[in-house]
Design a protein around this motif. Structure first.
Motif, PDB file in Angstrom:
ATOM      1  N   LYS A 116      79.024 -21.533 -66.752  1.00  0.00           N
ATOM      2  CA  LYS A 116      80.526 -20.329 -65.603  1.00  0.00           C
ATOM      3  C   LYS A 116      80.353 -19.841 -67.049  1.00  0.00           C
ATOM      4  CE  LYS A 116      82.052 -22.566 -61.677  1.00  0.00           C
ATOM      5  NZ  LYS A 116      81.336 -22.254 -60.744  1.00  0.00           N
ATOM      6  N   TRP A 117      80.344 -18.528 -67.221  1.00  0.00           N
ATOM      7  CA  TRP A 117      79.720 -17.520 -68.149  1.00  0.00           C
ATOM      8  C   TRP A 117      80.210 -15.868 -67.358  1.00  0.00           C
ATOM      9  CZ3 TRP A 117      79.218 -19.164 -72.850  1.00  0.00           C
ATOM     10  CH2 TRP A 117      79.001 -17.903 -74.224  1.00  0.00           C
ATOM     11  N   ARG A 118      80.764 -15.149 -68.604  1.00  0.00           N
ATOM     12  CA  ARG A 118      81.040 -13.752 -68.451  1.00  0.00           C
ATOM     13  C   ARG A 118      79.976 -13.071 -68.194  1.00  0.00           C
ATOM     14  NH1 ARG A 118      85.331 -12.726 -65.821  1.00  0.00           N
ATOM     15  NH2 ARG A 118      87.040 -13.931 -65.431  1.00  0.00           N
ATOM     16  N   CYS A 119      78.971 -12.172 -67.240  1.00  0.00           N
ATOM     17  CA  CYS A 119      78.571 -11.170 -67.953  1.00  0.00           C
ATOM     18  C   CYS A 119      78.814 -10.014 -68.953  1.00  0.00           C
ATOM     19  CB  CYS A 119      78.217 -10.357 -66.642  1.00  0.00           C
ATOM     20  SG  CYS A 119      77.203  -8.869 -66.547  1.00  0.00           S
ATOM     21  N   PRO A 120      77.671 -10.660 -70.364  1.00  0.00           N
ATOM     22  CA  PRO A 120      78.136  -9.793 -72.135  1.00  0.00           C
ATOM     23  C   PRO A 120      78.190  -8.186 -70.883  1.00  0.00           C
ATOM     24  CG  PRO A 120      76.162 -10.034 -71.636  1.00  0.00           C
ATOM     25  CD  PRO A 120      76.457 -11.428 -70.217  1.00  0.00           C
ATOM     26  N   ILE A 121      76.924  -7.399 -69.787  1.00  0.00           N
ATOM     27  CA  ILE A 121      77.252  -6.288 -69.855  1.00  0.00           C
ATOM     28  C   ILE A 121      79.059  -5.912 -68.759  1.00  0.00           C
ATOM     29  CG2 ILE A 121      76.563  -4.194 -68.725  1.00  0.00           C
ATOM     30  CD1 ILE A 121      74.871  -5.090 -71.424  1.00  0.00           C
ATOM     31  N   CYS A 122      79.367  -6.382 -67.855  1.00  0.00           N
ATOM     32  CA  CYS A 122      79.885  -6.124 -66.869  1.00  0.00           C
ATOM     33  C   CYS A 122      81.026  -6.692 -67.215  1.00  0.00           C
ATOM     34  CB  CYS A 122      79.409  -5.593 -65.327  1.00  0.00           C
ATOM     35  SG  CYS A 122      79.448  -6.908 -64.990  1.00  0.00           S
ATOM     36  N   ARG A 123      80.953  -8.122 -67.989  1.00  0.00           N
ATOM     37  CA  ARG A 123      82.059  -9.286 -67.754  1.00  0.00           C
ATOM     38  C   ARG A 123      82.783  -9.670 -66.362  1.00  0.00           C
ATOM     39  NH1 ARG A 123      81.865 -10.384 -72.419  1.00  0.00           N
ATOM     40  NH2 ARG A 123      83.311 -11.132 -72.410  1.00  0.00           N
ATOM     41  N   GLN A 124      81.089  -9.284 -65.276  1.00  0.00           N
ATOM     42  CA  GLN A 124      81.903 -10.677 -64.269  1.00  0.00           C
ATOM     43  C   GLN A 124      80.996 -11.884 -64.359  1.00  0.00           C
ATOM     44  OE1 GLN A 124      82.991  -9.510 -61.052  1.00  0.00           O
ATOM     45  NE2 GLN A 124      83.258  -7.260 -62.393  1.00  0.00           N
ATOM     46  N   PRO A 125      81.410 -12.967 -63.807  1.00  0.00           N
ATOM     47  CA  PRO A 125      81.513 -14.103 -63.191  1.00  0.00           C
ATOM     48  C   PRO A 125      80.465 -14.378 -63.660  1.00  0.00           C
ATOM     49  CG  PRO A 125      83.779 -13.699 -62.155  1.00  0.00           C
ATOM     50  CD  PRO A 125      82.869 -12.671 -62.896  1.00  0.00           C
ATOM     51  N   THR A 126      79.699 -15.346 -63.853  1.00  0.00           N
ATOM     52  CA  THR A 126      78.484 -15.791 -63.364  1.00  0.00           C
ATOM     53  C   THR A 126      77.784 -17.197 -63.893  1.00  0.00           C
ATOM     54  OG1 THR A 126      75.947 -14.848 -63.580  1.00  0.00           O
ATOM     55  CG2 THR A 126      77.357 -14.949 -65.630  1.00  0.00           C
ATOM     56  N   ASP A 127      76.623 -18.112 -63.107  1.00  0.00           N
ATOM     57  CA  ASP A 127      76.915 -19.186 -62.996  1.00  0.00           C
ATOM     58  C   ASP A 127      74.948 -19.502 -63.549  1.00  0.00           C
ATOM     59  OD1 ASP A 127      77.100 -22.276 -62.240  1.00  0.00           O
ATOM     60  OD2 ASP A 127      77.513 -22.443 -60.820  1.00  0.00           O
ATOM     61  N   SER A 128      75.207 -19.953 -64.353  1.00  0.00           N
ATOM     62  CA  SER A 128      73.934 -20.907 -64.584  1.00  0.00           C
ATOM     63  C   SER A 128      72.815 -21.470 -63.376  1.00  0.00           C
ATOM     64  CB  SER A 128      73.297 -21.260 -65.958  1.00  0.00           C
ATOM     65  OG  SER A 128      74.495 -22.583 -65.651  1.00  0.00           O
ATOM     66  N   GLU A 129      73.606 -21.939 -62.611  1.00  0.00           N
ATOM     67  CA  GLU A 129      73.328 -22.652 -61.450  1.00  0.00           C
ATOM     68  C   GLU A 129      72.848 -21.655 -60.810  1.00  0.00           C
ATOM     69  OE1 GLU A 129      74.951 -25.776 -60.051  1.00  0.00           O
ATOM     70  OE2 GLU A 129      75.033 -26.631 -62.075  1.00  0.00           O
ATOM     71  N   ASP A 168      69.323 -14.118 -62.925  1.00  0.00           N
ATOM     72  CA  ASP A 168      69.268 -13.649 -64.433  1.00  0.00           C
ATOM     73  C   ASP A 168      70.137 -13.763 -65.678  1.00  0.00           C
ATOM     74  OD1 ASP A 168      67.697 -10.852 -62.866  1.00  0.00           O
ATOM     75  OD2 ASP A 168      69.340 -10.448 -61.411  1.00  0.00           O
ATOM     76  N   PHE A 169      71.217 -14.747 -65.014  1.00  0.00           N
ATOM     77  CA  PHE A 169      72.023 -15.439 -65.882  1.00  0.00           C
ATOM     78  C   PHE A 169      71.090 -15.359 -67.678  1.00  0.00           C
ATOM     79  CE2 PHE A 169      73.820 -18.960 -68.636  1.00  0.00           C
ATOM     80  CZ  PHE A 169      75.172 -19.117 -68.133  1.00  0.00           C
ATOM     81  N   PRO A 170      72.010 -14.996 -68.171  1.00  0.00           N
ATOM     82  CA  PRO A 170      73.269 -14.969 -68.753  1.00  0.00           C
ATOM     83  C   PRO A 170      73.971 -12.725 -67.677  1.00  0.00           C
ATOM     84  CG  PRO A 170      72.303 -14.610 -70.704  1.00  0.00           C
ATOM     85  CD  PRO A 170      71.351 -14.584 -69.583  1.00  0.00           C
ATOM     86  N   PHE A 171      73.159 -12.776 -66.968  1.00  0.00           N
ATOM     87  CA  PHE A 171      73.531 -11.669 -66.842  1.00  0.00           C
ATOM     88  C   PHE A 171      74.523 -11.770 -65.209  1.00  0.00           C
ATOM     89  CE2 PHE A 171      70.595 -10.425 -70.401  1.00  0.00           C
ATOM     90  CZ  PHE A 171      71.383  -9.738 -70.577  1.00  0.00           C
ATOM     91  N   CYS A 172      74.585 -10.612 -64.663  1.00  0.00           N
ATOM     92  CA  CYS A 172      75.633 -11.260 -63.593  1.00  0.00           C
ATOM     93  C   CYS A 172      74.182 -10.837 -62.118  1.00  0.00           C
ATOM     94  CB  CYS A 172      76.673 -10.252 -63.038  1.00  0.00           C
ATOM     95  SG  CYS A 172      76.715  -9.019 -63.830  1.00  0.00           S
TER      96      CYS A 172
END
Length: 69
Positions: free
Chosen positions: A2-15, A19-23
């Motif tokens: 689990k991570w937050r998109c470095p651009i918009c800070r929305q939650p994102t998940d590698s699975e 586009d991970f680490p982006f949303c």
């Protein structure tokens, strides 16, 4: 992961996000554009240009350590 998109800070998940680490592709392309327009900068050179290229890696580290001390 689990991570937050470095651009918009929305939650994102590698699975679940291709586009991970982006949303999204939009955020991924925004980041690429930031690099291309030089908004991001690497603060230190990746390679120490004061050390000759023909030295083996161990000697380069030793030479850099000696200059720091």
């Amino acid at each position: 992961m689990k991570w937050r998109c470095p651009i918009c800070r929305q939650p994102t998940d590698s699975e679940s996000s291709p586009d991970f680490p982006f949303c999204s592709e939009r955020c991924r392309l925004t980041d690429l554009g930031n690099w291309a327009s030089e908004k991001y900068k690497i603060s230190e050179p990746v390679i120490d240009e004061s050390v000759p290229d023909d030295l083996p890696p161990e000697a380069r580290r030793r030479d850099a350590d000696e200059r720091e001390n």
